[in-house]
Scaffold this motif. Structure first.
Motif, PDB file in Angstrom:
ATOM      1  N   ASP A   1      50.077  42.564  34.626  1.00 35.35           N
ATOM      2  CA  ASP A   1      49.283  43.313  35.595  1.00 35.35           C
ATOM      3  C   ASP A   1      47.873  42.758  35.776  1.00 35.35           C
ATOM      4  O   ASP A   1      47.443  42.495  36.886  1.00 35.35           O
ATOM      5  CB  ASP A   1      49.210  44.781  35.166  1.00 35.35           C
ATOM      6  CG  ASP A   1      48.437  45.640  36.155  1.00 35.35           C
ATOM      7  OD1 ASP A   1      48.633  45.451  37.369  1.00 35.35           O
ATOM      8  OD2 ASP A   1      47.639  46.483  35.717  1.00 35.35           O
ATOM      9  N   VAL A   2      47.160  42.572  34.685  1.00 38.90           N
ATOM     10  CA  VAL A   2      45.750  42.197  34.767  1.00 38.90           C
ATOM     11  C   VAL A   2      45.585  40.715  35.102  1.00 38.90           C
ATOM     12  O   VAL A   2      44.805  40.356  35.979  1.00 38.90           O
ATOM     13  CB  VAL A   2      45.023  42.549  33.453  1.00 38.90           C
ATOM     14  CG1 VAL A   2      43.572  42.142  33.510  1.00 38.90           C
ATOM     15  CG2 VAL A   2      45.156  44.028  33.163  1.00 38.90           C
ATOM     16  N   ARG A   3      46.319  39.862  34.433  1.00 41.46           N
ATOM     17  CA  ARG A   3      46.174  38.410  34.634  1.00 41.46           C
ATOM     18  C   ARG A   3      46.378  37.988  36.092  1.00 41.46           C
ATOM     19  O   ARG A   3      45.549  37.244  36.626  1.00 41.46           O
ATOM     20  CB  ARG A   3      47.128  37.659  33.716  1.00 41.46           C
ATOM     21  CG  ARG A   3      47.009  36.156  33.828  1.00 41.46           C
ATOM     22  CD  ARG A   3      47.934  35.472  32.814  1.00 41.46           C
ATOM     23  NE  ARG A   3      47.965  34.058  33.042  1.00 41.46           N
ATOM     24  CZ  ARG A   3      48.934  33.417  33.681  1.00 41.46           C
ATOM     25  NH1 ARG A   3      49.975  34.086  34.142  1.00 41.46           N
ATOM     26  NH2 ARG A   3      48.892  32.128  33.847  1.00 41.46           N
ATOM     27  N   PRO A   4      47.441  38.439  36.775  1.00 46.89           N
ATOM     28  CA  PRO A   4      47.575  38.033  38.182  1.00 46.89           C
ATOM     29  C   PRO A   4      46.428  38.528  39.060  1.00 46.89           C
ATOM     30  O   PRO A   4      46.012  37.830  39.991  1.00 46.89           O
ATOM     31  CB  PRO A   4      48.894  38.660  38.616  1.00 46.89           C
ATOM     32  CG  PRO A   4      49.651  38.897  37.371  1.00 46.89           C
ATOM     33  CD  PRO A   4      48.623  39.176  36.315  1.00 46.89           C
ATOM     34  N   ALA A   5      45.911  39.710  38.758  1.00 45.43           N
ATOM     35  CA  ALA A   5      44.830  40.258  39.582  1.00 45.43           C
ATOM     36  C   ALA A   5      43.526  39.489  39.386  1.00 45.43           C
ATOM     37  O   ALA A   5      42.855  39.142  40.363  1.00 45.43           O
ATOM     38  CB  ALA A   5      44.626  41.733  39.258  1.00 45.43           C
ATOM     39  N   VAL A   6      43.164  39.221  38.133  1.00 41.25           N
ATOM     40  CA  VAL A   6      41.894  38.530  37.896  1.00 41.25           C
ATOM     41  C   VAL A   6      41.986  37.044  38.196  1.00 41.25           C
ATOM     42  O   VAL A   6      40.970  36.393  38.449  1.00 41.25           O
ATOM     43  CB  VAL A   6      41.383  38.748  36.448  1.00 41.25           C
ATOM     44  CG1 VAL A   6      41.102  40.212  36.189  1.00 41.25           C
ATOM     45  CG2 VAL A   6      42.322  38.182  35.419  1.00 41.25           C
ATOM     46  N   ARG A   7      43.171  36.499  38.207  1.00 44.66           N
ATOM     47  CA  ARG A   7      43.341  35.080  38.501  1.00 44.66           C
ATOM     48  C   ARG A   7      43.046  34.772  39.966  1.00 44.66           C
ATOM     49  O   ARG A   7      42.587  33.686  40.298  1.00 44.66           O
ATOM     50  CB  ARG A   7      44.769  34.655  38.159  1.00 44.66           C
ATOM     51  CG  ARG A   7      44.917  33.195  37.890  1.00 44.66           C
ATOM     52  CD  ARG A   7      46.224  32.886  37.285  1.00 44.66           C
ATOM     53  NE  ARG A   7      47.310  33.271  38.204  1.00 44.66           N
ATOM     54  CZ  ARG A   7      48.580  32.983  37.995  1.00 44.66           C
ATOM     55  NH1 ARG A   7      48.935  32.359  36.909  1.00 44.66           N
ATOM     56  NH2 ARG A   7      49.497  33.342  38.855  1.00 44.66           N
ATOM     57  N   GLU A   8      43.277  35.741  40.848  1.00 47.31           N
ATOM     58  CA  GLU A   8      43.031  35.549  42.281  1.00 47.31           C
ATOM     59  C   GLU A   8      41.547  35.548  42.612  1.00 47.31           C
ATOM     60  O   GLU A   8      41.144  34.970  43.619  1.00 47.31           O
ATOM     61  CB  GLU A   8      43.735  36.640  43.082  1.00 47.31           C
ATOM     62  CG  GLU A   8      45.241  36.564  43.008  1.00 47.31           C
ATOM     63  CD  GLU A   8      45.783  35.254  43.555  1.00 47.31           C
ATOM     64  OE1 GLU A   8      45.288  34.775  44.585  1.00 47.31           O
ATOM     65  OE2 GLU A   8      46.700  34.704  42.921  1.00 47.31           O
ATOM     66  N   ILE A   9      40.736  36.195  41.795  1.00 50.72           N
ATOM     67  CA  ILE A   9      39.297  36.278  42.044  1.00 50.72           C
ATOM     68  C   ILE A   9      38.663  34.939  41.675  1.00 50.72           C
ATOM     69  O   ILE A   9      38.954  34.368  40.638  1.00 50.72           O
ATOM     70  CB  ILE A   9      38.652  37.409  41.209  1.00 50.72           C
ATOM     71  CG1 ILE A   9      39.315  38.737  41.500  1.00 50.72           C
ATOM     72  CG2 ILE A   9      37.154  37.483  41.456  1.00 50.72           C
ATOM     73  CD1 ILE A   9      39.249  39.168  42.937  1.00 50.72           C
TER      74      ILE A   9
END
Length: 109
Positions: free
Chosen positions: A89-97
């Motif tokens: 959940d967290v890794r894909p979201a913060v990776r896009e930023i």
């Protein structure tokens, strides 16, 4: 050393404990390398909280891998769950930023 059914099960659980440690360590390293701003922008808690959670998860997974803690203890299972939540959940979201750059409607160009 690994004789009988109990020896085979011990080997399987040891391999799973090693896998849990690798997964937790991978999540911790990713969290440490990700800028704190990425966590704030995506609303996925803070970097400090995730590094504490993943640090404790890695510690428990390591303890299970070296045999200090039971491989089926609640702490080992919790470390797998915490690392799984981060990686899924967290890794894909913060990776896009922070990718930024020239990006068109179909990807970077």
């Amino acid at each position: 050393m690994f004789g009988g059914i109990h020896g085979v099960l011990d080997l399987i659980f040891w391999v799973l404990a090693i896998g849990a440690f690798i997964m937790s360590a991978w999540a911790l390293v990713h969290a440490l390398r990700t800028p704190a701003r990425s966590f704030a922008v995506t609303g996925k808690q803070t970097k400090k909280l995730w590094t504490i959670i993943l640090g404790v998860a890695t510690l428990f997974a390591f303890a299970a891998a070296v045999g200090y803690l039971s491989t089926l203890s609640i702490f080992t299972i919790a470390s797998v769950i915490a690392s799984g939540i981060y990686l899924a959940d967290v890794r894909p979201a913060v990776r896009e930023i922070g990718k930024g750059g020239n990006s068109g409607p179909y990807g970077p160009w």
